[in-house]
Design an enzyme around this catalytic site. Structure first.
Site, short mmCIF file in Angstrom:
data_model
loop_
_atom_site.label_atom_id
_atom_site.label_comp_id
_atom_site.label_asym_id
_atom_site.label_seq_id
_atom_site.Cartn_x
_atom_site.Cartn_y
_atom_site.Cartn_z
N LYS A 1 0.82 -1.21 0.00
CA LYS A 1 0.00 0.00 0.00
C LYS A 1 0.85 1.26 0.00
O LYS A 1 0.35 2.34 -0.30
CB LYS A 1 -0.96 -0.01 1.18
C1 LIG Z 1 -4.59 -4.37 1.61
C2 LIG Z 1 -3.85 -5.65 1.54
C3 LIG Z 1 -4.25 -6.69 0.66
C4 LIG Z 1 -5.50 -6.60 -0.18
O1 LIG Z 1 -5.39 -5.68 -1.22
P1 LIG Z 1 -6.71 -5.17 -1.99
O2 LIG Z 1 -6.24 -4.16 -2.95
O3 LIG Z 1 -7.60 -4.61 -0.93
O4 LIG Z 1 -7.32 -6.37 -2.64
C5 LIG Z 1 -3.45 -7.83 0.59
N1 LIG Z 1 -2.35 -7.96 1.35
C6 LIG Z 1 -1.94 -7.01 2.21
C7 LIG Z 1 -0.74 -7.24 3.03
C8 LIG Z 1 -2.67 -5.82 2.33
O5 LIG Z 1 -2.26 -4.88 3.19
#
Ligand SMILES: *Cc1c(COP(=O)(O)O)cnc(C)c1O
Length: 433
Positions: free
Chosen positions: A107
């Site tokens: 993210k």
């Molecule tokens: C947010 C997150 C996900 C999921 O991603 P999306 O875009 O919401 O599908 C998967 N793994 C981790 C470690 C995350 O922080």
């Protein structure tokens, strides 16, 4: 480039307004009016291009003239200030490591890009924006880190007391400055409910300008395409495009990959790797889209019972389920299987995966065992050190903390403890204290 609302009741806007608003006034998600196409010549010379140039070319049509080229280049460069290696586990399976950013989760990429765009749009304006987010763990840290020190932006993060990991809590609460952490005596759902109430409170919104920083914001969603192109740059067998397995919760990450593919990026197939929250797996099997409340699992960042970005995936395929099914499969992995997968990856490949990556690995491994001529990679979305208990239990080996985390853990926690009481939240938002 204009963006229309998927609810079709609000006017189309440019990238700047879509970023500032987050969501359209009719509550729809914004979607680009056209999907820009990268021609074969461009795809063919990707290995010779610098990472920043690839990312700039990918995002430029989406940004249009809302940010000058020179500024956009700087933003892209700062977004990608850490490596994103594609690591081979064996001949068939690789891991795309997205966890080398400041909060050790994928993210970071979207949050860094979005914060810099918003900072640019607000510079020189008297308007102050409050970014309000609820987090179950990773979002808060990435958003806090991305927005730290950005002028004109106040960040307020709500997290459930005692329900995020110690590392995640420190990432949220140690920064200070324009980042305010509210520790809510309740669940993640309580936090989300408070945020929703604030967005629905018109009296409040006449006094402060609120926006969100979750993956429905185009400025967080679109830059996630970067690393799919960067993976192709590193992909050795250009005649045999990859199967890509994406650990999915809100489906923003996989949706960005599918968008990249619609723009010309070679991909054989996508797998949405899900935990027990299997709304999409069921949908692809039955054609019935049934949302429900989230079930807690080991891969908690994927505990989503109503994935917001799935409507965007449907839009890319013009709502044609048969076309979608040719390109996308969905797999469900239980917690027991996740633990076994962490152990298998370690035993077979001497590789440490976190629970989210392990879900992606297992879904890919299953698919490739039925398609033996194909190869692929999974997205490793978080560093295993963020989930030390699960990883240690599965492998029997302690997880070594990187030095950056050790010093983070010594920082002081700065948070405001509150009951899940909306009046209290409104008061905090209005008083700015
Ligand atoms: C947010 C997150 C996900 C999921 O991603 P999306 O875009 O919401 O599908 C998967 N793994 C981790 C470690 C995350 O922080």
């Amino acid at each position: 480039m204009k963006y229309y609302s998927l609810n079709k009741q609000s006017p189309a806007v440019d990238f700047k307004d879509a970023t500032i608003l987050g969501q359209a006034p009719d509550k729809g998600l914004y979607f680009p009016e056209t999907i820009p196409v990268k021609d074969k010549e461009w795809i063919g010379r990707i290995e010779q291009m610098a990472d920043e140039d690839i990312a700039f070319d990918v995002i430029k049509p989406y940004v249009g003239s809302t940010i000058p080229d020179e500024k956009l280049r700087t933003i892209v460069k700062e977004t990608l200030s850490f490596p994103i290696p594609l690591v081979e586990l064996n001949k068939q399976i690789s891991s795309l490591e997205l966890f080398h950013g400041p909060t050790l989760a994928f993210k970071d990429i979207g949050a860094r890009f979005m914060s810099r765009c918003l900072g640019y749009f607000l510079s020189g304006e008297s308007k102050k924006v409050t970014v309000l987010v609820a987090t179950s763990g990773d979002t808060g840290g990435a958003v806090a880190n991305g927005f730290l020190g950005v002028e004109g932006v106040e960040v307020v993060i709500l997290y459930p007391s005692g329900k995020v990991s110690p590392v995640q809590e420190k990432q949220l609460t140690s920064l200070g400055k324009n980042i305010k952490a509210l520790e809510v005596d309740g669940s993640f759902d309580d936090c989300q409910q408070l945020v929703k109430q604030a967005f629905a409170d018109e009296a409040l919104r006449r006094n402060i300008f609120l926006t969100s920083a979750n993956s429905i914001n185009v400025a967080r969603w679109l830059p996630q395409q970067f690393y799919y192109f960067l993976a192709w740059k590193q992909w050795k067998d250009k005649h045999n495009p990859p199967v890509i397995s994406v650990p999915s919760g809100n489906f923003g990450n996989i949706c960005a990959g599918i968008l990249a593919n619609a723009s010309g990026l070679p991909v054989n197939h996508f797998i949405a790797a899900c935990n027990a929250n299997d709304v999409v797996t069921n949908y692809l099997e039955t054609g019935e889209y049934k949302t429900r409340t989230a079930i807690p699992t080991l891969s908690n960042a994927m505990d989503v019972g109503n994935p917001s970005n799935f409507v965007r995936i449907l839009e890319i395929f013009h709502q044609q389920l048969p076309d979608l099914k040719k390109k996308l499969s969905s797999a469900t992995v239980s917690d027991t299987e996740t633990m076994q997968a962490i152990k298998d990856i370690f035993d077979k490949h001497q590789y440490l995966a976190d629970p989210h990556g392990a879900v992606g690995y297992l879904a890919l491994d299953r698919y490739l065992s039925e398609h033996v001529d194909l190869k692929g990679f999974f997205l490793e979305t978080a560093h295993p050190v963020k989930f030390p208990d699960a990883v240690q239990t599965a492998t029997g080996k302690p997880v070594v903390m990187p030095p950056s985390l050790k010093s983070l853990m010594n920082e002081k926690k700065k948070s405001l403890f509150m009951k899940p009481d909306y009046n209290h939240l409104a008061h905090i938002l209005l008083s700015g204290s």
